[in-house]
Design a protein around this motif. Structure first.
Motif, short mmCIF file in Angstrom:
data_model
loop_
_atom_site.label_atom_id
_atom_site.label_comp_id
_atom_site.label_asym_id
_atom_site.label_seq_id
_atom_site.Cartn_x
_atom_site.Cartn_y
_atom_site.Cartn_z
N TRP A 82 0.86 -1.17 0.00
CA TRP A 82 0.00 0.00 0.00
C TRP A 82 0.89 1.22 0.00
O TRP A 82 1.95 1.23 0.65
CB TRP A 82 -0.89 0.02 1.24
CG TRP A 82 -1.90 -1.09 1.24
CD1 TRP A 82 -3.18 -1.02 0.77
CD2 TRP A 82 -1.73 -2.42 1.73
NE1 TRP A 82 -3.80 -2.24 0.94
CE2 TRP A 82 -2.93 -3.12 1.51
CE3 TRP A 82 -0.66 -3.11 2.32
CZ2 TRP A 82 -3.10 -4.44 1.87
CZ3 TRP A 82 -0.82 -4.44 2.67
CH2 TRP A 82 -2.04 -5.08 2.44
N GLY A 83 0.48 2.23 -0.74
CA GLY A 83 1.30 3.43 -0.80
C GLY A 83 0.56 4.59 -1.40
O GLY A 83 -0.67 4.58 -1.57
N LYS A 84 1.34 5.61 -1.74
CA LYS A 84 0.78 6.86 -2.24
C LYS A 84 1.37 7.21 -3.60
O LYS A 84 2.59 7.24 -3.78
CB LYS A 84 1.04 7.98 -1.24
CG LYS A 84 0.30 9.26 -1.55
CD LYS A 84 0.39 10.23 -0.41
CE LYS A 84 -0.45 11.45 -0.72
NZ LYS A 84 -0.47 12.39 0.40
N PHE A 85 0.49 7.50 -4.55
CA PHE A 85 0.83 7.90 -5.91
C PHE A 85 1.41 9.31 -5.92
O PHE A 85 0.92 10.19 -5.23
CB PHE A 85 -0.45 7.85 -6.75
CG PHE A 85 -0.41 8.63 -8.03
CD1 PHE A 85 0.15 8.08 -9.16
CD2 PHE A 85 -0.97 9.90 -8.10
CE1 PHE A 85 0.17 8.79 -10.36
CE2 PHE A 85 -0.97 10.62 -9.28
CZ PHE A 85 -0.39 10.06 -10.41
N GLU A 86 2.45 9.49 -6.73
CA GLU A 86 3.08 10.80 -6.89
C GLU A 86 3.62 10.93 -8.32
O GLU A 86 4.39 10.08 -8.77
CB GLU A 86 4.22 10.93 -5.88
CG GLU A 86 5.08 12.13 -6.05
CD GLU A 86 6.31 12.12 -5.14
OE1 GLU A 86 6.93 13.17 -5.02
OE2 GLU A 86 6.66 11.05 -4.58
N GLU A 87 3.21 11.97 -9.03
CA GLU A 87 3.73 12.20 -10.39
C GLU A 87 5.14 12.75 -10.30
O GLU A 87 5.46 13.53 -9.40
CB GLU A 87 2.83 13.19 -11.13
CG GLU A 87 1.48 12.60 -11.48
CD GLU A 87 0.62 13.52 -12.31
OE1 GLU A 87 1.14 14.14 -13.28
OE2 GLU A 87 -0.59 13.62 -12.01
N LEU A 88 5.97 12.33 -11.26
CA LEU A 88 7.36 12.77 -11.28
C LEU A 88 7.58 13.79 -12.40
O LEU A 88 6.92 13.74 -13.43
CB LEU A 88 8.29 11.57 -11.50
CG LEU A 88 8.18 10.45 -10.46
CD1 LEU A 88 9.10 9.31 -10.83
CD2 LEU A 88 8.49 10.98 -9.07
N GLN A 89 8.53 14.67 -12.17
CA GLN A 89 8.87 15.72 -13.13
C GLN A 89 10.38 15.77 -13.35
O GLN A 89 11.14 15.26 -12.54
CB GLN A 89 8.39 17.09 -12.61
CG GLN A 89 6.92 17.18 -12.27
CD GLN A 89 6.02 17.05 -13.49
OE1 GLN A 89 6.38 17.47 -14.58
NE2 GLN A 89 4.86 16.46 -13.30
N GLY A 90 10.79 16.43 -14.41
CA GLY A 90 12.20 16.74 -14.64
C GLY A 90 13.12 15.53 -14.67
O GLY A 90 12.80 14.49 -15.24
N GLU A 91 14.28 15.70 -14.05
CA GLU A 91 15.31 14.66 -14.04
C GLU A 91 14.83 13.38 -13.38
O GLU A 91 15.14 12.27 -13.84
CB GLU A 91 16.57 15.17 -13.34
CG GLU A 91 17.73 14.20 -13.34
CD GLU A 91 18.28 13.90 -14.73
OE1 GLU A 91 18.85 12.81 -14.90
OE2 GLU A 91 18.13 14.73 -15.64
N GLU A 92 14.05 13.51 -12.33
CA GLU A 92 13.52 12.33 -11.64
C GLU A 92 12.61 11.52 -12.57
O GLU A 92 12.67 10.29 -12.61
CB GLU A 92 12.77 12.78 -10.39
CG GLU A 92 12.54 11.72 -9.40
CD GLU A 92 11.96 12.26 -8.10
OE1 GLU A 92 12.26 11.65 -7.06
OE2 GLU A 92 11.22 13.26 -8.11
#
Length: 147
Positions: A82-92
């Motif tokens: 179980w966890g939390k969704f997070e959109e990534l940007q840039g270099e990551e």
């Protein structure tokens, strides 16, 4: 024999598989969909085009993710996190996408197949790359050495 996987076995299963099932829930609806992924540093990394899955993840970032390894009916391993969704940007974002490509490309049958299958080539620049930061997880197995 049924049993629990320890943390090392859970991590090993997450690291060694490439397809899992992502479960999300929003506005009274639950949605489960298979995804290509990589596991790194207690997180699941994946990508998606725009659509129902992303709409639901953005509305409710709390998710579950399941992966398994099945030899037969009586020999299998399964992990749910179980966890939390997070959109990534840039270099990551770029690093995560490269990791996904490097893990999945060797598993394709033809060079024309890629990790963004089903996505219009004109839309590939718009692919959303995301991470699921794992909060907790559990793993189970069944094994019968006499089989």
């Amino acid at each position: 024999m049924l049993g629990n996987l320890n943390k090392g076995e859970i991590v090993a299963l997450l690291e060694n598989q490439v397809i899992g099932r992502l479960g999300c829930h929003s506005e009274g609806e639950t949605y489960i969909v298979p995804i290509n992924y990589i596991y790194h540093d207690n997180a699941i990394y994946a990508h998606s085009a725009k659509g129902k899955k992303l709409d639901m993840l953005r509305a409710n970032p709390e998710v579950c993710f399941q992966v398994d390894q099945i030899e037969d009916t009586f020999r299998w391993k399964s992990v749910i996190v179980w966890g939390k969704f997070e959109e990534l940007q840039g270099e990551e974002r770029q690093q995560a996408m490269q990791g996904i490509i490097h893990k999945i490309m060797p598993l394709t049958d033809a060079s024309s197949q890629g990790p963004s299958h089903g996505i219009d080539p004109a839309e590939r620049a718009n692919i959303i790359v995301y991470r699921i930061n794992i909060k907790e997880g559990t793993g189970r197995f069944e094994a019968h050495p006499d089989l």
